[in-house]
Design a protein around this motif. Structure first.
Motif, PDB file in Angstrom:
ATOM      1  N   MET A   6       0.847  -1.198   0.000  1.00  0.00           N
ATOM      2  CA  MET A   6       0.000   0.000   0.000  1.00  0.00           C
ATOM      3  C   MET A   6       0.880   1.245   0.000  1.00  0.00           C
ATOM      4  O   MET A   6       1.821   1.353   0.783  1.00  0.00           O
ATOM      5  N   LEU A   7       0.560   2.164  -0.878  1.00  0.00           N
ATOM      6  CA  LEU A   7       1.268   3.437  -0.947  1.00  0.00           C
ATOM      7  C   LEU A   7       0.479   4.503  -0.202  1.00  0.00           C
ATOM      8  O   LEU A   7      -0.759   4.462  -0.160  1.00  0.00           O
ATOM      9  N   THR A   8       1.197   5.457   0.362  1.00  0.00           N
ATOM     10  CA  THR A   8       0.565   6.580   1.041  1.00  0.00           C
ATOM     11  C   THR A   8       1.095   7.869   0.431  1.00  0.00           C
ATOM     12  O   THR A   8       2.304   8.113   0.424  1.00  0.00           O
ATOM     13  N   LEU A   9       0.193   8.687  -0.087  1.00  0.00           N
ATOM     14  CA  LEU A   9       0.572   9.973  -0.667  1.00  0.00           C
ATOM     15  C   LEU A   9       0.243  11.078   0.316  1.00  0.00           C
ATOM     16  O   LEU A   9      -0.910  11.258   0.707  1.00  0.00           O
ATOM     17  N   HIS A  10       1.275  11.802   0.730  1.00  0.00           N
ATOM     18  CA  HIS A  10       1.082  12.999   1.546  1.00  0.00           C
ATOM     19  C   HIS A  10       0.958  14.167   0.576  1.00  0.00           C
ATOM     20  O   HIS A  10       1.862  14.419  -0.231  1.00  0.00           O
ATOM     21  N   TYR A  11      -0.167  14.876   0.651  1.00  0.00           N
ATOM     22  CA  TYR A  11      -0.438  15.917  -0.324  1.00  0.00           C
ATOM     23  C   TYR A  11      -1.149  17.085   0.345  1.00  0.00           C
ATOM     24  O   TYR A  11      -1.544  17.010   1.518  1.00  0.00           O
ATOM     25  N   ALA A  12      -1.300  18.150  -0.410  1.00  0.00           N
ATOM     26  CA  ALA A  12      -2.064  19.302   0.055  1.00  0.00           C
ATOM     27  C   ALA A  12      -2.846  19.855  -1.122  1.00  0.00           C
ATOM     28  O   ALA A  12      -2.342  19.868  -2.254  1.00  0.00           O
ATOM     29  N   PRO A  13      -4.069  20.288  -0.904  1.00  0.00           N
ATOM     30  CA  PRO A  13      -4.869  20.843  -1.993  1.00  0.00           C
ATOM     31  C   PRO A  13      -4.212  22.078  -2.608  1.00  0.00           C
ATOM     32  O   PRO A  13      -3.493  22.824  -1.955  1.00  0.00           O
ATOM     33  N   ARG A  14      -4.477  22.252  -3.905  1.00  0.00           N
ATOM     34  CA  ARG A  14      -4.011  23.416  -4.665  1.00  0.00           C
ATOM     35  C   ARG A  14      -2.489  23.514  -4.705  1.00  0.00           C
ATOM     36  O   ARG A  14      -1.924  24.591  -4.677  1.00  0.00           O
ATOM     37  N   THR A  15      -1.833  22.361  -4.751  1.00  0.00           N
ATOM     38  CA  THR A  15      -0.384  22.312  -4.904  1.00  0.00           C
ATOM     39  C   THR A  15      -0.046  21.348  -6.039  1.00  0.00           C
ATOM     40  O   THR A  15      -0.924  20.678  -6.589  1.00  0.00           O
ATOM     41  N   CYS A  16       1.238  21.234  -6.323  1.00  0.00           N
ATOM     42  CA  CYS A  16       1.684  20.336  -7.386  1.00  0.00           C
ATOM     43  C   CYS A  16       1.404  18.876  -7.069  1.00  0.00           C
ATOM     44  O   CYS A  16       1.472  18.020  -7.966  1.00  0.00           O
ATOM     45  N   SER A  17       1.072  18.568  -5.814  1.00  0.00           N
ATOM     46  CA  SER A  17       0.810  17.174  -5.452  1.00  0.00           C
ATOM     47  C   SER A  17      -0.424  16.618  -6.147  1.00  0.00           C
ATOM     48  O   SER A  17      -0.616  15.396  -6.191  1.00  0.00           O
ATOM     49  N   LEU A  18      -1.261  17.480  -6.730  1.00  0.00           N
ATOM     50  CA  LEU A  18      -2.416  17.001  -7.478  1.00  0.00           C
ATOM     51  C   LEU A  18      -1.977  16.099  -8.630  1.00  0.00           C
ATOM     52  O   LEU A  18      -2.654  15.121  -8.954  1.00  0.00           O
ATOM     53  N   ALA A  19      -0.849  16.405  -9.257  1.00  0.00           N
ATOM     54  CA  ALA A  19      -0.366  15.584 -10.368  1.00  0.00           C
ATOM     55  C   ALA A  19      -0.122  14.146  -9.926  1.00  0.00           C
ATOM     56  O   ALA A  19      -0.507  13.186 -10.615  1.00  0.00           O
ATOM     57  N   SER A  20       0.502  13.969  -8.775  1.00  0.00           N
ATOM     58  CA  SER A  20       0.763  12.616  -8.259  1.00  0.00           C
ATOM     59  C   SER A  20      -0.532  11.918  -7.877  1.00  0.00           C
ATOM     60  O   SER A  20      -0.681  10.702  -8.080  1.00  0.00           O
ATOM     61  N   LEU A  21      -1.465  12.668  -7.338  1.00  0.00           N
ATOM     62  CA  LEU A  21      -2.755  12.095  -6.967  1.00  0.00           C
ATOM     63  C   LEU A  21      -3.495  11.591  -8.206  1.00  0.00           C
ATOM     64  O   LEU A  21      -4.046  10.482  -8.212  1.00  0.00           O
ATOM     65  N   ILE A  22      -3.490  12.375  -9.268  1.00  0.00           N
ATOM     66  CA  ILE A  22      -4.137  11.945 -10.512  1.00  0.00           C
ATOM     67  C   ILE A  22      -3.446  10.688 -11.051  1.00  0.00           C
ATOM     68  O   ILE A  22      -4.111   9.727 -11.471  1.00  0.00           O
ATOM     69  N   ALA A  23      -2.120  10.688 -11.054  1.00  0.00           N
ATOM     70  CA  ALA A  23      -1.385   9.530 -11.571  1.00  0.00           C
ATOM     71  C   ALA A  23      -1.727   8.271 -10.777  1.00  0.00           C
ATOM     72  O   ALA A  23      -1.881   7.183 -11.354  1.00  0.00           O
ATOM     73  N   LEU A  24      -1.843   8.389  -9.475  1.00  0.00           N
ATOM     74  CA  LEU A  24      -2.221   7.235  -8.660  1.00  0.00           C
ATOM     75  C   LEU A  24      -3.635   6.772  -8.995  1.00  0.00           C
ATOM     76  O   LEU A  24      -3.901   5.567  -9.085  1.00  0.00           O
ATOM     77  N   GLU A  25      -4.543   7.718  -9.191  1.00  0.00           N
ATOM     78  CA  GLU A  25      -5.907   7.347  -9.570  1.00  0.00           C
ATOM     79  C   GLU A  25      -5.922   6.634 -10.914  1.00  0.00           C
ATOM     80  O   GLU A  25      -6.701   5.710 -11.136  1.00  0.00           O
ATOM     81  N   GLU A  26      -5.063   7.048 -11.819  1.00  0.00           N
ATOM     82  CA  GLU A  26      -4.980   6.410 -13.141  1.00  0.00           C
ATOM     83  C   GLU A  26      -4.357   5.020 -13.061  1.00  0.00           C
ATOM     84  O   GLU A  26      -4.665   4.140 -13.863  1.00  0.00           O
ATOM     85  N   SER A  27      -3.474   4.811 -12.098  1.00  0.00           N
ATOM     86  CA  SER A  27      -2.623   3.618 -12.073  1.00  0.00           C
ATOM     87  C   SER A  27      -3.336   2.336 -11.696  1.00  0.00           C
ATOM     88  O   SER A  27      -2.925   1.246 -12.103  1.00  0.00           O
ATOM     89  N   GLY A  28      -4.363   2.430 -10.887  1.00  0.00           N
ATOM     90  CA  GLY A  28      -5.005   1.233 -10.362  1.00  0.00           C
ATOM     91  C   GLY A  28      -4.298   0.655  -9.148  1.00  0.00           C
ATOM     92  O   GLY A  28      -4.718  -0.374  -8.610  1.00  0.00           O
ATOM     93  N   LEU A  29      -3.226   1.280  -8.707  1.00  0.00           N
ATOM     94  CA  LEU A  29      -2.519   0.823  -7.513  1.00  0.00           C
ATOM     95  C   LEU A  29      -3.347   1.092  -6.267  1.00  0.00           C
ATOM     96  O   LEU A  29      -4.124   2.056  -6.214  1.00  0.00           O
ATOM     97  N   GLY A  30      -3.141   0.265  -5.239  1.00  0.00           N
ATOM     98  CA  GLY A  30      -3.761   0.549  -3.960  1.00  0.00           C
ATOM     99  C   GLY A  30      -3.017   1.678  -3.266  1.00  0.00           C
ATOM    100  O   GLY A  30      -1.787   1.659  -3.195  1.00  0.00           O
TER     101      GLY A  30
END
Length: 206
Positions: free
Chosen positions: A1-25
């Motif tokens: 299981m991966l854990t993404l530490h992110y914050a809204p309205r930052t560049c971390s949205l790109a990683s969040l989208i990629a994870l959603e696309e990936s199908g990874l848990g």
């Protein structure tokens, strides 16, 4: 299981989208940047840089958006999130993502993060005033010389696309009319049709 530490309205949205696309848990942990969560001892133990994103997995911790995006693409080869079979094309994608990271994001940061470069209040105001011009010049280069279409790399979607979507979303707030860049604007509309993007945006807004 991966854990993404992110914050809204930052560049971390790109990683969040990629994870959603990936199908990874994966799971997410939202940081309150305004409240200083990125400087808390707990978070600094994860990312001493005190910034987002940070991706935590079994093998350790990754920071920096281009590295996280490349990792997600490489561990989900069936997801076709990067041209993994073509070293030159993969390097071109990395060049695009590196430009967003090292040049475009830095140009944007001069609006709110001038204290990273100077303590002079007048100099900070000068940097803020320069942001619209610098961001427009960056996106002129993307529009005219770097964007292939319909996706960043051409016909194939890649992890460069959520990164462009994320940083392109800052244009209006930086005093730049997105309509000046029709290819980028069309790309943004195309991205918003993708279910993974819709899920990631909904997470941010929750």
């Amino acid at each position: 299981m991966l854990t993404l530490h992110y914050a809204p309205r930052t560049c971390s949205l790109a990683s969040l989208i990629a994870l959603e696309e990936s199908g990874l848990g994966f799971e997410v942990k939202k940081l309150d940047l305004a409240g200083g969560a990125q400087r808390s001892p707990d978070y600094l133990a994860i990312n001493p840089k005190g910034r987002v994103p940070a991706l935590v997995g079994d093998r350790g911790i990754l920071t920096e958006t281009p590295a996280i995006l490349a990792y997600i693409a490489q561990v989900t080869p069936g997801g076709r999130l990067a041209p993994l079979e073509d070293a030159f094309a993969f390097a071109r994608m990395q060049a695009f993502n590196s430009y967003l990271c090292s040049t475009v994001h830095v140009a944007h940061a001069h609006k709110l993060r001038g204290v990273r470069w100077t303590d002079d209040a007048a100099a900070i105001e000068t940097m803020k005033a320069k942001v619209p011009e610098n961001m427009a010049e960056c996106f002129r280069l993307i529009e005219e010389g770097m964007f292939t279409g319909p996706w960043v790399m051409g016909n194939a979607y890649s992890v460069a696309d959520p990164y462009l979507f994320t940083i392109g979303g800052w244009l209006k707030g930086d005093g730049v009319d997105p309509a000046r860049f029709p290819k980028v604007a069309e790309h943004r509309a195309r991205m918003l049709e993708r279910p993974a993007v819709q899920r990631a945006v909904a997470r941010e807004e929750a």
